[in-house]
Write a protein that holds these residues in place. Structure first.
Motif, short mmCIF file in Angstrom:
data_model
loop_
_atom_site.label_atom_id
_atom_site.label_comp_id
_atom_site.label_asym_id
_atom_site.label_seq_id
_atom_site.Cartn_x
_atom_site.Cartn_y
_atom_site.Cartn_z
N THR A 320 0.65 -1.21 -0.02
CA THR A 320 -0.02 -0.14 -0.04
C THR A 320 0.93 1.17 -0.14
N ALA A 321 1.91 1.18 0.74
CA ALA A 321 2.97 2.39 0.89
C ALA A 321 3.70 2.75 -0.36
N ALA A 322 4.07 1.59 -1.09
CA ALA A 322 4.62 1.73 -2.32
C ALA A 322 3.69 2.28 -3.35
N ALA A 323 2.36 2.08 -3.49
CA ALA A 323 1.23 2.44 -4.32
C ALA A 323 1.07 4.10 -4.10
N ALA A 324 1.41 4.50 -2.78
CA ALA A 324 1.31 5.94 -2.43
C ALA A 324 2.66 6.89 -2.47
N SER A 325 3.54 6.11 -2.99
CA SER A 325 4.87 6.56 -2.71
C SER A 325 5.24 7.92 -3.89
N PRO A 326 5.38 9.07 -2.90
CA PRO A 326 5.66 10.39 -3.70
C PRO A 326 6.73 10.03 -4.74
N VAL A 327 7.64 9.25 -4.26
CA VAL A 327 8.99 9.03 -5.07
C VAL A 327 8.84 8.46 -6.23
N TRP A 328 7.82 7.48 -6.16
CA TRP A 328 7.41 6.59 -7.63
C TRP A 328 6.59 7.82 -8.40
N LYS A 329 5.80 8.75 -7.89
CA LYS A 329 4.87 9.67 -8.68
C LYS A 329 5.99 10.73 -9.16
N LEU A 330 7.06 11.18 -8.69
CA LEU A 330 8.03 11.97 -9.52
C LEU A 330 8.79 11.24 -10.21
N ILE A 331 9.25 10.15 -10.04
CA ILE A 331 10.17 9.52 -11.20
C ILE A 331 9.68 8.78 -12.25
N GLY A 332 8.60 7.95 -11.75
CA GLY A 332 7.87 7.04 -12.64
C GLY A 332 6.72 7.52 -13.38
N GLU A 333 5.82 8.22 -12.55
CA GLU A 333 4.46 8.76 -13.15
C GLU A 333 4.63 10.05 -14.08
N TYR A 334 5.19 11.06 -13.32
CA TYR A 334 5.12 12.33 -13.78
C TYR A 334 6.68 12.38 -14.63
N ARG A 335 7.69 11.87 -14.16
CA ARG A 335 8.69 11.47 -14.79
C ARG A 335 9.54 12.93 -14.76
N ILE A 336 9.61 13.69 -13.56
CA ILE A 336 9.97 14.89 -13.56
C ILE A 336 11.44 15.03 -12.63
N ALA A 337 11.67 13.85 -12.07
CA ALA A 337 13.01 13.71 -11.21
C ALA A 337 13.89 13.05 -12.09
N LEU A 338 15.13 13.43 -11.75
CA LEU A 338 16.54 12.81 -12.36
C LEU A 338 17.41 12.55 -11.54
N PRO A 339 18.38 11.44 -11.95
CA PRO A 339 19.05 11.00 -10.86
C PRO A 339 20.60 11.71 -11.15
N LEU A 340 21.41 11.97 -10.03
CA LEU A 340 22.77 12.28 -10.29
C LEU A 340 23.71 11.77 -10.97
N HIS A 341 24.16 12.45 -11.90
CA HIS A 341 25.01 11.45 -12.72
C HIS A 341 24.81 10.17 -13.06
N PRO A 342 24.05 9.74 -14.11
CA PRO A 342 23.58 8.53 -14.16
C PRO A 342 24.89 7.78 -15.13
N GLU A 343 25.65 8.54 -15.41
CA GLU A 343 26.96 7.89 -16.20
C GLU A 343 27.92 7.24 -15.50
N TYR A 344 27.76 7.46 -14.23
CA TYR A 344 28.70 6.70 -13.13
C TYR A 344 28.27 5.38 -13.03
N ARG A 345 27.10 4.94 -13.53
CA ARG A 345 26.46 3.65 -13.69
C ARG A 345 26.15 2.93 -12.29
N THR A 346 25.97 3.70 -11.37
CA THR A 346 25.74 3.08 -9.83
C THR A 346 24.08 2.85 -9.89
N LEU A 347 23.40 3.28 -10.66
CA LEU A 347 21.86 3.53 -10.58
C LEU A 347 21.43 4.00 -9.12
N PRO A 348 21.67 5.33 -8.98
CA PRO A 348 21.41 6.11 -7.74
C PRO A 348 20.01 6.29 -7.42
N MET A 349 19.71 6.10 -6.05
CA MET A 349 18.48 6.33 -5.76
C MET A 349 18.12 7.35 -4.74
#
Length: 496
Positions: A320-349
């Motif tokens: 239930t908490a994952a479905a209401a996660s604001p992090v998912w909304k910003l990253i996966g639904e609205y797609r307005i959040a971005l990772p810091l230096h994805p080219e480092y290939r660590t897949l930051p969270m």
């Protein structure tokens, strides 16, 4: 598919005022003790600038993160296991205290104990916390705060941009960038540790250090491209941000989030497919890494994903908490959040909503119509903070991806402005950004006026997990000798 839970954070940089409250409260909670004087699990940098420690983004110098070898395989930039073992006692890629700063204290007693009748006013001089000797303070964790110029020209991100940015007084720019450990899906520090002391918790993905197993080889410091692993010089052990896991287990936000003045941090669960991590980190094109990491995440509102989580033994309230996660909304639904230096290939969270300059004011100043979609989106390329610079930090140089996020944010502002002033629905703007009116208004609420319970959706650890968590506390907590709450030993300051 192997579904995993990951506690993640998003920060809205438009709301960061650079007050450093997060840094101070984190410091007082975790690193206010001997051996960690120079350590900041959370620090706030001014961009453009060289950062803390100095030039940490220059991986040609520090060899942090991952790269692809000639056969397309993912390898540590710091070299093979044999090379690291050969450098155990002389690590060539380790920042020195000068790359951080030499911590200082002051002889304050002299101000109240100086004898009367002196012709000169007593002065408290800085002394090194490491040697006790008098010193000159020339650098610090936030030395660049709001300077926006003196060190900006040395920013490694600007070096990639050539002559794109010119530092003329009327065109200079800056923004604040809070940083903590990224708690990556593919952490280089964990892979580089010779003693296996660094590990990623199964239940929530938090990356921690087993203090009993740590031997102080410091390979984790070199391998972390964000330089968020530190060495306690009193104990010789590695320490890092714990994402305040005792608070997380109790359903409370991290101390930096709790005390954030701008209310810019969001915390929540993300589901991801562990089997897809290696393939995502091994994508050949750096610019494709953003979409590759997004593809690793699983939609928590998908019934099939929810059932997979149940089959994996996830508690119902976590689902239930994952479905209401604001992090998912910003990253996966609205797609307005971005990772810091994805080219480092660590897949930051720890992801970021990039800063958006006053786009409507900029449109008006340029003689454009701030209610016209074409004029608003055209202004994106003329903003004070160059899109190319943001792309260098958040999208591995992909200006299209960075501009797309800025257009969504600008579209939201313009839509809500019209909606508030006269109640009109700017359908043209909605069509251009590919979002519905309901999505835009929900995104606006989350970014602008979300309540505490909307920004932090953190499920508590379950009783059945207690034994496992308790067994890990002695491994990863910092309540060892010299740890938080164990007393602070003050080294006497030599007077001169």
């Amino acid at each position: 598919m192997r579904i995993r839970a990951q506690m993640a954070m998003v920060m809205n940089l438009d709301k960061c005022i650079g007050c450093h409250t997060c840094s101070v409260t984190c410091k007082q909670t975790w690193t206010n003790r001997e051996g960690t004087e120079y350590v900041w699990f959370n620090n706030v940098e001014t961009k453009p600038g060289i950062g803390y420690p100095k030039f940490y983004e220059d991986q040609e110098r520090w060899k942090g993160g991952w790269k692809l070898d000639r056969k397309g395989r993912l390898v540590l930039r710091s070299g093979s296991r044999l090379r690291r073992l050969g450098n155990l006692f002389v690590n060539p890629d380790l920042p020195s205290i000068d790359d951080y700063y030499e911590p200082a204290t002051f002889d304050k007693d002299i101000l109240v104990s100086a004898p009367g009748g002196l012709t000169d006013t007593p002065v408290k001089r800085p002394h090194s916390r490491l040697t006790g000797e008098p010193m000159a303070i020339t650098w610090g964790a936030n030395w660049e705060d709001s300077l926006g110029g003196p060190t900006a020209q040395d920013d490694p991100n600007l070096a990639k941009m050539g002559e794109t940015v010119k530092f003329e007084f009327e065109k200079t720019f800056l923004f604040h960038l809070p940083r903590i450990c990224e708690h990556c899906l593919n952490p280089a520090c964990v892979s580089a540790c010779p003693s296996g002391a660094m590990y990623k918790r199964d239940e929530d993905g938090i990356v921690l250090v087993d203090q009993d197993r740590c031997r102080g080889w410091r390979m984790c410091v070199s391998a972390c491209p964000y330089k968020k692993v530190y060495v306690n010089h009193a104990t010789g052990k590695a320490e890092k941000c714990t994402l305040c896991f005792p608070r997380i287990e109790a359903g409370q936000p991290t101390i930096c989030s709790e005390t954030c003045v701008g209310r810019l941090r969001y915390l929540g669960l993300m589901w991801y497919d562990e089997d897809a991590v290696l393939a995502a980190a091994s994508v050949e094109d750096d610019a494709a890494l953003l979409d590759a990491q997004r593809s690793v995440f699983l939609d928590p509102n998908d019934p099939a994903v929810q059932q997979a989580a149940r089959d994996a033994g996830m508690p119902e309230d976590w689902i239930t908490a994952a479905a209401a996660s604001p992090v998912w909304k910003l990253i996966g639904e609205y797609r307005i959040a971005l990772p810091l230096h994805p080219e480092y290939r660590t897949l930051p969270m720890v992801w970021y909503v990039p800063p958006l300059s006053p786009v409507l004011d900029a449109a008006g100043a340029a003689g454009r119509d701030d209610t016209d979609a074409d004029d608003i989106f055209h202004t994106i390329s003329d903003l004070r903070i160059p899109v190319e610079y943001l792309a260098s930090i958040f999208t591995a140089g992909d200006t299209g991806a960075a501009a797309g996020v800025l257009m969504k944010l600008a579209g939201m502002r313009s839509y809500m402005r019209a909606r508030t002033l006269d109640g009109t629905v700017a359908q043209e703007i909605l069509d251009r950004i590919g979002m519905s009116a309901e999505q835009v208004e929900a995104m606006y609420r989350l970014l602008a006026i979300a309540k505490y319970a909307e920004r932090y959706v953190i499920p508590v650890a379950h009783q059945r997990q207690a034994a496992e968590l308790d067994s890990q506390l002695t491994d990863c907590a910092l309540d060892c000798a010299g740890g938080p709450g164990m007393g602070l030993t003050i080294t006497p300051v030599a007077r001169s």
